[in-house]
Design a protein around this motif. Sequence first.
Motif, PDB file in Angstrom:
ATOM      1  N   ILE A 108       0.900  -1.312   0.098  1.00  0.00           N
ATOM      2  CA  ILE A 108      -0.011   0.110  -0.082  1.00  0.00           C
ATOM      3  C   ILE A 108       0.796   1.372   0.031  1.00  0.00           C
ATOM      4  O   ILE A 108       0.609   2.164  -0.807  1.00  0.00           O
ATOM      5  N   ALA A 109       1.779   1.149   0.864  1.00  0.00           N
ATOM      6  CA  ALA A 109       2.845   2.486   0.873  1.00  0.00           C
ATOM      7  C   ALA A 109       3.589   2.585  -0.615  1.00  0.00           C
ATOM      8  O   ALA A 109       3.695   3.859  -0.770  1.00  0.00           O
ATOM      9  N   TRP A 110       3.847   1.611  -1.245  1.00  0.00           N
ATOM     10  CA  TRP A 110       4.558   1.743  -2.442  1.00  0.00           C
ATOM     11  C   TRP A 110       3.663   2.381  -3.492  1.00  0.00           C
ATOM     12  O   TRP A 110       4.133   3.454  -4.152  1.00  0.00           O
ATOM     13  N   ASP A 111       2.295   2.070  -3.471  1.00  0.00           N
ATOM     14  CA  ASP A 111       1.669   2.843  -4.347  1.00  0.00           C
ATOM     15  C   ASP A 111       1.342   4.379  -3.970  1.00  0.00           C
ATOM     16  O   ASP A 111       1.201   5.193  -5.084  1.00  0.00           O
ATOM     17  N   LEU A 112       1.633   4.492  -2.771  1.00  0.00           N
ATOM     18  CA  LEU A 112       1.303   6.042  -2.382  1.00  0.00           C
ATOM     19  C   LEU A 112       2.642   6.721  -2.405  1.00  0.00           C
ATOM     20  O   LEU A 112       3.039   7.948  -2.152  1.00  0.00           O
ATOM     21  N   ARG A 113       3.867   6.075  -2.498  1.00  0.00           N
ATOM     22  CA  ARG A 113       4.991   6.616  -2.457  1.00  0.00           C
ATOM     23  C   ARG A 113       5.405   7.241  -1.170  1.00  0.00           C
ATOM     24  O   ARG A 113       5.971   8.436  -0.900  1.00  0.00           O
ATOM     25  N   ILE A 114       5.196   6.350   0.008  1.00  0.00           N
ATOM     26  CA  ILE A 114       5.428   6.856   1.202  1.00  0.00           C
ATOM     27  C   ILE A 114       6.075   5.659   2.139  1.00  0.00           C
ATOM     28  O   ILE A 114       6.350   4.772   1.456  1.00  0.00           O
ATOM     29  N   ASP A 115       6.404   5.832   3.208  1.00  0.00           N
ATOM     30  CA  ASP A 115       7.207   4.889   4.073  1.00  0.00           C
ATOM     31  C   ASP A 115       6.157   3.698   4.638  1.00  0.00           C
ATOM     32  O   ASP A 115       5.225   4.056   4.916  1.00  0.00           O
ATOM     33  N   SER A 116       6.641   2.668   4.845  1.00  0.00           N
ATOM     34  CA  SER A 116       6.239   1.524   5.616  1.00  0.00           C
ATOM     35  C   SER A 116       7.281   0.950   6.330  1.00  0.00           C
ATOM     36  O   SER A 116       8.501   0.886   6.346  1.00  0.00           O
TER      37      SER A 116
END
Length: 665
Positions: free
Chosen positions: A121-129
């Motif tokens: 999910i974070a990859w799609d949003l370009r944020i950290d996981s």
Amino acid sequence: MKEEKKFKLLIINPGSTSTKIALYQNETPVWEKNISHSSMELEQFKRVWDQYDFRKRTILKELDKRGVSHDEISAVVGRGGLLPPLESGTYRVNNEMIDDLRAAVRGEHASNLGGILAYGIAWDLRIDSFIVDPVSVDELEPLARYSGIPEITRESILHALNIKAVARKFAALKGKSLNDLNIIVTHMGGGVTSCAIKAGRMVDVNNGIYEGPFTPERAGSLPTYPLIEMCFSGNYTIKQIKERLVGKGGLVAYLGSNSAKTVEEMIKAGDRKAREVYEAMAYQIAKEIGMRATVLSGKVDGIVLTGGLAHSKMLTDWIVERVQFICPVTLIPGENEMEALALGGLRVLRGEEQAKRYGSKKKSIGVVFWESLPETEIVLEELERALKEAGFRFRTGDENIELHYRNCDEKEANCRAIMADFLEMKVDLIYSLGSPVISTVKKMLVGTEVPVVCAEVFDPVVMGLLRDYEGTHGNVTGTYYRVSLAEQLDKGLIPLVDTVKRLGVIYNTGELHSEIQLDEAKKLASERGFELFPFDVQNPGDLHRALEFFQDQEIDALFLPADTMTPQVAKKDIKALAEKFPALCALRSAVQKGGLVSYCANWRNLCQVSAKSAVRILNGESPDKIPFVGPQEHQLIVNLETARALGLSVGEETRKKAAELIEKS
């Protein structure tokens, strides 16, 4: 008083038949949802990993249902799964972790999906996981690992997430740092783990699966000889023995129930056997706490009872009675897993704690961009293409590089925070997109040797960021896209309108790109003898006033510069201007929205040059040997629909030279 920065974190905690999700704003839960999955839904999947797409769709559906904008989420935090031994802390999810979770290196368990779902999910949003304190946290001291025979080493498997979170809460109650305390935290649930925490580290603990006291459904530590005889009696299979130890042991084996509530009701009804068994469980838990006290040499600042069973007053009273001689006992009931995950991610976002790196050291690139535009996507596409062609692997099972994408959302404060994060992560290269980013990058990299490749930069020398374009700029290199206004007029606009005597210019006071281009226009007007009519537009909503101004001045043509506002102008607003005046656009995207013509850098080619510079640096070349270069190729873009609306003829020679002819914008 400075306003506290607000972070929103999506929390994911997968269970065997459910997925708990929550949205936190800083420490406060906005909402929480336990999504149940029927056996029919899950039985179609052979392995836990196979449930990924199903659970991800379920989570995204719930977010949409609640109207959660994906742009507002700062990070995604998942429950840590059965990973190899790790130090306590918050870990940034990477592909190496994903590979281990997918392979179930230490066993199949629903929690393995926590990091996988967070990453996806974070990859799609370009944020950290992140994951926080997985069950495999292992900080045992050397003496704690001895078992008695060399072939067997004691392992740390514990309720690390809740234990560490509760330890922090206890320290906060005492007004002290956890690193200054020695405490014993005992988590009591389906499994029981009693942990000695010395100066913040979990130095000794019973394995929560097959050691320690018996629990509602686990046998705990057993007399070894009788267990061996049971195993070799021929009356049980390996599977049956394991089930007796975990799942059908403890209260289940003695009383037929794993419910503390049911057992207490049996006791209240006068069942003496139930009372003795339940008190025996408390007795064994107390003994386990006593063992941890010896590990700490009796210097114990606090004993904490936590977990679901800590709600049982009957059980905790029995335990407290036996251990309170060591030191006072504090009850912090419940598991609080969602809160613990949120706080772990929040500490990293606030800079209070540095995210740990999982696995072996690989090269990494921190990619930072000012805003998300169509041009940005091309930059990223060409970077990934160049890396793959050079043999770098990412998002694969054998990755040798990691890409960390960060969006500044047009805020300098975000840019500073991102750069600080990249420096803490010790990335091997920073890939900077957009002129507003590079000035912050330069300021924060003073005194460091982190190489920087810039793309999407207007003109670093004219902007005063670099002395020159050659190899004299230390650790910064890259490409710029500026094309002189003289070239844009001569090769873009003049072939379509013949002459320009009165040129209108849109500009934005205080915006560096805009002011540079206005100064250039003033100088060119003086040299060529045409009149200039600038109009200050602070936001796209002012464009209707600009239209009225230019009509009053009876201009021949209009110049739309390359600045940070132009990409935000709506198509209808550009068309309203461009259908009245021939509009020369410094950006290709403005022509696509209705502007007449652009003579600009070949964007994809420029992105390829930047990407190759990044590869050269990753392969060991020094950035100060790589010149900062401008457009290698140019493109003529003409909007035929706008030309027809203006009554302009686009000749055959112009059509041949054009890289793109837009029939309909």
